[in-house]
Design a protein around this motif. Structure first.
Motif: not given
Length: 70
Positions: A11-14, A33-38, A41-43, A53-56
């Motif tokens: 399970v990834l952090r979200h 890390g994942i933004e569940t509403d958008t 993701m960021k690493c 951090l920049e978005y992947m």
């Protein structure tokens, strides 16, 4: 050599984007890390906080991101 099969669940952090921004955590190096509403993701690098951090895969639609993981 014997083969061993393990049943695991990864399970990834979200969380939603506003929570990520509010708490601004530092992700471990390689932690995703994942933004569940958008769907963005960021690493982590183990140093920079979430807001730095920049978005992947920035610029991809949610459908395109879903396609990467199928």
């Amino acid at each position: 050599m014997a083969e061993i099969n393990l049943k695991t669940k990864v399970v990834l952090r979200h969380d939603i984007s506003s929570t990520w921004t509010k708490f601004n955590p530092i992700l471990l190096s390689g932690e995703v890390g994942i933004e569940t509403d958008t769907g963005k993701m960021k690493c982590g690098d183990g140093i920079s906080d979430w807001n730095t951090l920049e978005y992947m895969c920035s610029g991809l639609s949610n459908e395109e991101i879903d396609g990467i993981f199928k």
